[in-house]
Write an enzyme that holds these catalytic residues in place. Structure first.
Site, PDB file in Angstrom:
ATOM      1  N   CYS A   1      42.908  39.728  32.116  1.00 55.35           N
ATOM      2  CA  CYS A   1      41.822  38.766  31.932  1.00 55.35           C
ATOM      3  C   CYS A   1      40.972  38.815  33.195  1.00 55.35           C
ATOM      4  CB  CYS A   1      42.375  37.366  31.664  1.00 55.35           C
ATOM      5  SG  CYS A   1      43.391  36.711  33.009  1.00 55.35           S
ATOM      6  N   ALA A   2      40.272  37.743  33.504  1.00 52.18           N
ATOM      7  CA  ALA A   2      39.355  37.759  34.648  1.00 52.18           C
ATOM      8  C   ALA A   2      40.069  37.913  35.976  1.00 52.18           C
ATOM      9  CB  ALA A   2      38.513  36.488  34.654  1.00 52.18           C
TER      10      ALA A   2
END
Length: 467
Positions: A27-28
């Site tokens: 993810c980020a």
């Protein structure tokens, strides 16, 4: 061999080798690994790997925090080593089978509302900017007053700030259909039907400028502009109905029959049953939340600011997305954001104290960037990599969050949006509240920093914990 390639190899070894890895996603900020046996993970070995800011097992995934940008490079190296990679959404579908019923329900709730947040963040920023340019002090710099602002400009700003909330049921129904296996475009149309201009406008009815329609003499029918729960329930039932219809109709008739029956049944049920019932429920939830947030003597800020990051650790904080959306849709402000930003800032303050006080070069390299990450609104590196790892810094950060939240509540701070906090969150307080916003963040950071420096951390304690 590049540094990132070495880190990727070290990660694979520390989580039990290739044979223990089902798939890898990211993810980020985090590398997300699905493993066959979590007992084979060497937690200490993972935490000693360069650039790792913390790691934990949650929701069926082993999540290693690297931070924005870095995680993409490590993921690429892992992919180049020939391991099975997956999109975060596909891996989430695998992980959703794990965890308790409550955890799965919360995860699903988050899956529905998280994709909507970016447009609501943008809307909040538009509100903040409009508040800034409409201030008399700002206009006076250009020799203007609020009366000099043209109606066309005000109309333009209204388009920017009102559209997302007017059509909120469409966004919610679209996302709910997507998550529950329906056709998103059918969900979108169902949501748009709930705010059709043919129905009495909800805001006009609430203001006494229009009257609700009454079916069968007692069922009130209005548009549901700004509503969340009716569209959410309609989306769940609609997606399930669509799938049930699709299983039973011949393929040759599917294109015509399935959307026709789904929309016909669901808009009827939504306007006559779901809407009236769940709009009442929604109003009740909002009323309770508003009362809690308005408790006197800063009690709500003290409790929410102190406990928020504990809730973040459990992963159920997505539940409050709906509350923030409701607050913004109904009142065009969000006092909840003003409180939780203090809890986020305080985690950064505690991590900063650890980073400046320790003589360990590795811990400095972990704590200082983690504190900056928290000041940008992302607390996972600070929580899992530093504060929670050493215990007391996390507690001191909770106290700092409570102090800042208390002050925010006393001052009556209210954001124009949601989801962004601390430094990025300043854009939500440009409507004359910026100095108070800076003050509450400084209080949260200072209290957490001072308490951590004095009572929460020492290298001696660090050695005892790591032995």
């Amino acid at each position: 061999m590049s540094e990132n390639r070495k880190i990727a190899e070290d990660v694979i070894e520390a989580v039990g080798g290739r044979e223990n890895i089902q798939s890898v996603a990211h993810c980020a900020t985090r590398l997300r690994i699905m493993v066959n046996d979590k007992e084979k993970i060497n937690q200490e070995q993972v935490e000693e790997i360069g650039k790792v800011k913390g790691a934990f097992f949650n929701s069926g995934q082993y999540q290693i925090i690297f931070g924005t940008g870095t995680v993409n490079k490590i993921y690429e190296e892992v992919s180049n080593l020939g391991l099975d990679t997956n999109s975060a959404s596909d891996q989430k579908k695998e992980a959703i089978k794990s965890g308790s019923t409550f955890q799965r329900a919360i995860r699903t709730f988050g899956d529905v509302f998280v994709p909507i947040i970016p447009v609501l963040v943008a809307t909040g920023l538009f509100m903040g900017l409009r508040g800034l340019v409409m201030q008399e002090q700002i206009l006076s710099l250009f020799g203007m007053t609020p009366d000099d602002i043209s109606q066309n400009f005000l109309l333009f700003t209204q388009v920017l700030t009102d559209t997302a909330f007017v059509f909120l049921p469409a966004l919610v129904a679209w996302s709910t259909f997507r998550v529950f296996g329906g056709t998103p475009i059918i969900g979108l149309i169902l949501g748009l039907m709930l705010v059709s201009p043919a129905l009495p406008n909800a805001y006009a009815v609430a203001g006494g400028d229009a009257e609700a329609l009454h079916f069968l003499g007692f069922i009130p029918v209005v548009g549901y502009q700004g509503s969340v729960i009716p569209a959410f329930i309609a989306g769940i039932l609609g997606a399930k109905l669509e799938r049930a219809i699709r299983k039973r109709v011949p393929e040759s008739l599917d294109l015509i029959t399935t959307p026709f029956l789904t929309l016909l049944v669901m808009i009827t049920v939504s306007l006559l049953i779901i809407g009236p019932i769940f709009h009442t429920v929604e109003t009740g939830i909002l009323s309770v939340a508003t009362k809690v947030l308005s408790w006197p003597f800063g009690i709500s800020g003290l409790l929410i600011g102190g406990l928020n990051q504990l809730i973040v650790i459990t992963g159920v904080h997505h539940v409050f997305n709906m509350l923030e959306i409701q607050l913004l849709a109904e009142f065009k402000n969000n006092p909840y954001n003003a409180i939780i930003t203090c809890s986020v800032a305080a985690q950064g303050g505690a991590a900063l104290a650890v980073g400046l006080k320790t003589k360990s070069a590795k811990l400095k390299a972990l704590a200082l960037p983690s504190s900056f990450s928290a000041f940008l609104g992302i607390t996972e590196p600070a929580i899992f990599g530093v504060n929670l790892r050493y215990g007391k810094p996390f507690i001191m950060a909770l106290i700092g969050g409570a102090a800042g939240g208390f002050t925010a509540s006393i001052l009556g701070l209210k954001a124009t949006g949601m989801a962004v906090t601390v430094i990025p969150g300043t854009l939500l307080y440009l409507n004359g509240q910026i100095l108070q916003y800076i003050l509450v963040n400084v209080i949260a950071i200072a209290v957490a920093f001072i308490l951590t420096w004095m009572f929460g951390f020492s290298d001696k304690v660090k050695k005892e914990i790591e032995q």
